[in-house]
Design a protein around this motif. Structure first.
Motif, short mmCIF file in Angstrom:
data_model
loop_
_atom_site.label_atom_id
_atom_site.label_comp_id
_atom_site.label_asym_id
_atom_site.label_seq_id
_atom_site.Cartn_x
_atom_site.Cartn_y
_atom_site.Cartn_z
N TYR A 145 2.56 42.17 38.07
CA TYR A 145 3.60 43.04 38.59
C TYR A 145 2.99 44.01 39.60
O TYR A 145 1.93 44.60 39.34
CB TYR A 145 4.27 43.82 37.45
CG TYR A 145 5.03 42.91 36.52
CD1 TYR A 145 4.42 42.38 35.38
CD2 TYR A 145 6.34 42.54 36.79
CE1 TYR A 145 5.10 41.53 34.54
CE2 TYR A 145 7.03 41.69 35.94
CZ TYR A 145 6.41 41.18 34.82
OH TYR A 145 7.07 40.32 33.99
N PHE A 146 3.69 44.17 40.71
CA PHE A 146 3.19 44.97 41.82
C PHE A 146 3.76 46.39 41.81
O PHE A 146 4.90 46.62 41.41
CB PHE A 146 3.55 44.32 43.15
CG PHE A 146 2.68 43.15 43.49
CD1 PHE A 146 2.96 41.89 42.99
CD2 PHE A 146 1.58 43.31 44.31
CE1 PHE A 146 2.16 40.80 43.29
CE2 PHE A 146 0.77 42.23 44.63
CZ PHE A 146 1.06 40.98 44.11
N GLY A 147 2.95 47.31 42.31
CA GLY A 147 3.43 48.64 42.61
C GLY A 147 4.08 48.65 43.98
O GLY A 147 4.10 47.64 44.69
N PRO A 148 4.61 49.81 44.39
CA PRO A 148 5.32 49.89 45.67
C PRO A 148 4.41 49.91 46.89
O PRO A 148 4.88 49.73 48.02
CB PRO A 148 6.08 51.22 45.55
CG PRO A 148 5.26 52.03 44.61
CD PRO A 148 4.67 51.05 43.62
#
Lengths: 114, 112
Positions: free
Chosen positions: A104-107
């Motif tokens: 899962y990626f951050g912004p």
């Protein structure tokens, strides 16, 4: 629950200055990744942390780049003596150490070197 | 070196049609496969994961995996203009070393 967070969201710096980018992974995730994405380009792998193992630094483009992960959680990516070609979006992602091994990626942090 | 290949596109489909996105990978030991959607100016968002040969459906999305052919695809049914984005294929060998290899992405344009 809370996702991956990154700070700052935007950073403008002068050529030659040092910058620090921060990543807070999802709580309990043991794996943490840093990527770089230049405008219109794909993801460029930088570094990967997995638990207490030695990090995989194979993607770091030069010795001006370094990263650490303290206490198995928060990570900081440091770029020393920034150059204009360092301008990009720096993305952090985390992954659980158990299946289903989804990342899962951050912004992201948009870095602009002037 | 592990590679993940995608056609860069753009792939243009009319609204309501099926969009088919394809990806091939080089490492036969790969175990986990993912599709991410990335809107312009945003970070990648995980939309599908698949681990076994065959099809996996989630709403309008279907992921298809063929490990013998080293091929994974994403079908988007009833495409909407909001589906217009770049779709990234990602592969993980899941062998305890969780390094993920990404393709460069396929840009999808859904024409109203």
């Amino acid at each position: 629950g809370a996702g991956v967070s990154q700070s700052p969201s935007n950073k403008v710096t002068e050529k030659g200055k040092d910058v620090e980018l921060r990543c807070d992974p999802i709580s309990g995730h043991t794996a943490l990744y840093w990527y770089r994405q230049s405008l219109g380009q794909g993801l460029e792998f930088l570094i990967y942390f997995q638990g207490n193992s030695a990090p995989d630094k194979s993607g770091l483009p030069s010795d001006r780049f370094s990263a650490e992960r303290t206490g198995g959680s928060v990570s900081t990516l440091t770029i020393q003596r920034t150059q204009q070609e360092d301008s990009a979006v720096y993305l952090c992602a985390s992954m659980s150490g158990n299946p289903p091994y989804e990342q899962y990626f951050g912004p992201g942090t948009r870095l602009t070197v002037t | 070196q592990k590679e993940v290949e995608q056609n860069s596109g753009p792939l243009s489909v009319p609204e309501g049609a099926i969009a088919s996105l394809n990806c091939t990978y080089s490492d036969r030991v790969s175990q986990s496969f993912f599709w991410y959607r990335q809107y312009s100016g945003k970070s990648p968002e995980l939309i599908m994961s698949i681990y076994s040969n065959g099809d996996k459906e989630d709403g309008r999305f279907t992921a298809q995996l063929n490990k013998a052919s080293q091929y994974v695809s994403l079908l988007i049914r009833d495409s909407q203009p909001s589906d217009s984005a770049t779709y990234l294929c990602a592969v993980n060998d899941a062998g305890g070393y969780q390094k993920v290899t990404f393709g460069t992405g396929t840009k999808l344009q859904v024409i109203p």
